[in-house]
Scaffold this motif. Structure first.
Motif, PDB file in Angstrom:
ATOM      1  N   SER A  35      37.927  38.500 -17.232  1.00  0.00           N
ATOM      2  CA  SER A  35      36.510  39.517 -17.265  1.00  0.00           C
ATOM      3  C   SER A  35      35.489  38.392 -16.567  1.00  0.00           C
ATOM      4  N   CYS A  36      34.426  39.380 -15.782  1.00  0.00           N
ATOM      5  CA  CYS A  36      33.672  38.598 -15.035  1.00  0.00           C
ATOM      6  C   CYS A  36      32.527  38.467 -15.702  1.00  0.00           C
ATOM      7  N   VAL A  37      31.807  37.074 -15.894  1.00  0.00           N
ATOM      8  CA  VAL A  37      30.536  36.766 -16.521  1.00  0.00           C
ATOM      9  C   VAL A  37      29.729  36.243 -15.475  1.00  0.00           C
ATOM     10  N   THR A  38      30.102  35.654 -14.596  1.00  0.00           N
ATOM     11  CA  THR A  38      29.102  35.182 -13.564  1.00  0.00           C
ATOM     12  C   THR A  38      29.658  35.665 -12.209  1.00  0.00           C
ATOM     13  N   LEU A  39      28.686  36.003 -11.244  1.00  0.00           N
ATOM     14  CA  LEU A  39      29.259  36.766  -9.899  1.00  0.00           C
ATOM     15  C   LEU A  39      28.853  35.616  -8.703  1.00  0.00           C
ATOM     16  N   SER A  40      29.648  35.591  -7.741  1.00  0.00           N
ATOM     17  CA  SER A  40      29.549  34.821  -6.688  1.00  0.00           C
ATOM     18  C   SER A  40      28.543  35.287  -5.789  1.00  0.00           C
ATOM     19  N   THR A  41      27.865  34.727  -5.014  1.00  0.00           N
ATOM     20  CA  THR A  41      26.867  35.131  -4.113  1.00  0.00           C
ATOM     21  C   THR A  41      27.454  35.158  -2.723  1.00  0.00           C
ATOM     22  N   LYS A  42      28.614  34.595  -2.559  1.00  0.00           N
ATOM     23  CA  LYS A  42      29.002  34.130  -1.234  1.00  0.00           C
ATOM     24  C   LYS A  42      30.033  35.424  -0.526  1.00  0.00           C
ATOM     25  N   ASP A  77      27.494  46.296  -5.576  1.00  0.00           N
ATOM     26  CA  ASP A  77      26.512  46.859  -4.789  1.00  0.00           C
ATOM     27  C   ASP A  77      26.493  46.168  -3.136  1.00  0.00           C
ATOM     28  N   GLN A  78      27.285  45.425  -2.685  1.00  0.00           N
ATOM     29  CA  GLN A  78      27.060  44.621  -1.456  1.00  0.00           C
ATOM     30  C   GLN A  78      27.994  45.488  -0.533  1.00  0.00           C
ATOM     31  N   ARG A  79      27.299  45.613   0.661  1.00  0.00           N
ATOM     32  CA  ARG A  79      28.110  46.200   1.553  1.00  0.00           C
ATOM     33  C   ARG A  79      29.181  45.714   2.030  1.00  0.00           C
ATOM     34  N   TRP A  80      29.434  44.438   2.328  1.00  0.00           N
ATOM     35  CA  TRP A  80      30.843  43.870   2.589  1.00  0.00           C
ATOM     36  C   TRP A  80      31.913  44.084   1.400  1.00  0.00           C
ATOM     37  N   VAL A  81      31.192  44.346   0.120  1.00  0.00           N
ATOM     38  CA  VAL A  81      32.328  44.467  -0.998  1.00  0.00           C
ATOM     39  C   VAL A  81      32.741  45.993  -0.856  1.00  0.00           C
ATOM     40  N   LYS A  82      32.107  46.861  -0.450  1.00  0.00           N
ATOM     41  CA  LYS A  82      32.519  48.155  -0.236  1.00  0.00           C
ATOM     42  C   LYS A  82      33.602  48.333   0.918  1.00  0.00           C
ATOM     43  N   ALA A  84      35.361  45.551   2.069  1.00  0.00           N
ATOM     44  CA  ALA A  84      36.525  45.050   1.368  1.00  0.00           C
ATOM     45  C   ALA A  84      37.523  45.884   0.623  1.00  0.00           C
ATOM     46  N   ILE A  85      36.957  46.743  -0.601  1.00  0.00           N
ATOM     47  CA  ILE A  85      37.569  47.648  -1.155  1.00  0.00           C
ATOM     48  C   ILE A  85      38.302  48.752  -0.303  1.00  0.00           C
ATOM     49  N   LYS A  86      37.656  49.216   0.710  1.00  0.00           N
ATOM     50  CA  LYS A  86      38.069  50.323   1.522  1.00  0.00           C
ATOM     51  C   LYS A  86      39.245  49.751   2.279  1.00  0.00           C
ATOM     52  N   ARG A  87      39.197  48.439   2.859  1.00  0.00           N
ATOM     53  CA  ARG A  87      40.361  47.786   3.594  1.00  0.00           C
ATOM     54  C   ARG A  87      41.612  47.687   2.852  1.00  0.00           C
ATOM     55  N   ILE A  88      41.358  47.084   1.460  1.00  0.00           N
ATOM     56  CA  ILE A  88      42.445  46.854   0.523  1.00  0.00           C
ATOM     57  C   ILE A  88      43.106  48.323   0.273  1.00  0.00           C
ATOM     58  N   ASP A  89      42.278  49.213  -0.008  1.00  0.00           N
ATOM     59  CA  ASP A  89      43.014  50.405  -0.132  1.00  0.00           C
ATOM     60  C   ASP A  89      43.601  51.011   0.931  1.00  0.00           C
ATOM     61  N   GLU A  90      43.207  50.931   2.255  1.00  0.00           N
ATOM     62  CA  GLU A  90      43.903  51.251   3.260  1.00  0.00           C
ATOM     63  C   GLU A  90      45.289  50.653   3.407  1.00  0.00           C
ATOM     64  N   ARG A  91      45.242  49.182   3.227  1.00  0.00           N
ATOM     65  CA  ARG A  91      46.451  48.439   3.241  1.00  0.00           C
ATOM     66  C   ARG A  91      47.534  49.121   2.250  1.00  0.00           C
ATOM     67  N   ARG A  92      47.047  49.321   0.969  1.00  0.00           N
ATOM     68  CA  ARG A  92      47.900  49.833  -0.021  1.00  0.00           C
ATOM     69  C   ARG A  92      48.460  51.124   0.335  1.00  0.00           C
ATOM     70  N   ALA A  93      47.875  51.998   0.984  1.00  0.00           N
ATOM     71  CA  ALA A  93      48.161  53.419   1.544  1.00  0.00           C
ATOM     72  C   ALA A  93      49.288  53.266   2.698  1.00  0.00           C
ATOM     73  N   ALA A  94      48.976  52.137   3.628  1.00  0.00           N
ATOM     74  CA  ALA A  94      49.999  51.986   4.704  1.00  0.00           C
ATOM     75  C   ALA A  94      51.172  51.540   4.103  1.00  0.00           C
TER      76      ALA A  94
END
Length: 97
Positions: A35-42, A77-82, A84-94
């Protein structure tokens, strides 16, 4: 004397039953290994990410998993995270097609 022995046996069996019931209900619940306790900022390279998990406890986060099995927690909440999630979901669907 018979009542004393019967009471001891009754208490023993109640204890065994209670332990069995508690153990069963605790083990039937799924527990997260990580589980996540600290978050990376990179910002991560999206091409290296193969999976993700969302969590809300103990902190609202997304845990990305790299091709090498490394787990990295970031703020959802970061734009790049959203993206990345979309791309991973697209790869799974493909892969399902």
């Amino acid at each position: 004397m018979k009542h004393h022995t019967a009471a001891i046996l009754l208490l023993f069996w109640l204890g065994v039953f209670t332990l069995h019931t508690v153990k069963g209900s605790a083990s039937s619940q799924s527990m997260r290994k990580f589980s996540c306790v600290t978050l990376s900022t990179k910002q991560l390279n999206i091409r290296n990410l193969v999976s993700y998990e969302k969590q809300q406890v103990p902190t609202n986060a997304v845990m990305f998993i790299t091709a090498g099995g490394i787990r990295i927690c970031v703020s959802p909440d970061q734009r790049w995270v959203k993206t990345a999630i979309k791309r991973i979901d697209e790869r799974r669907a493909a892969k399902r097609k």
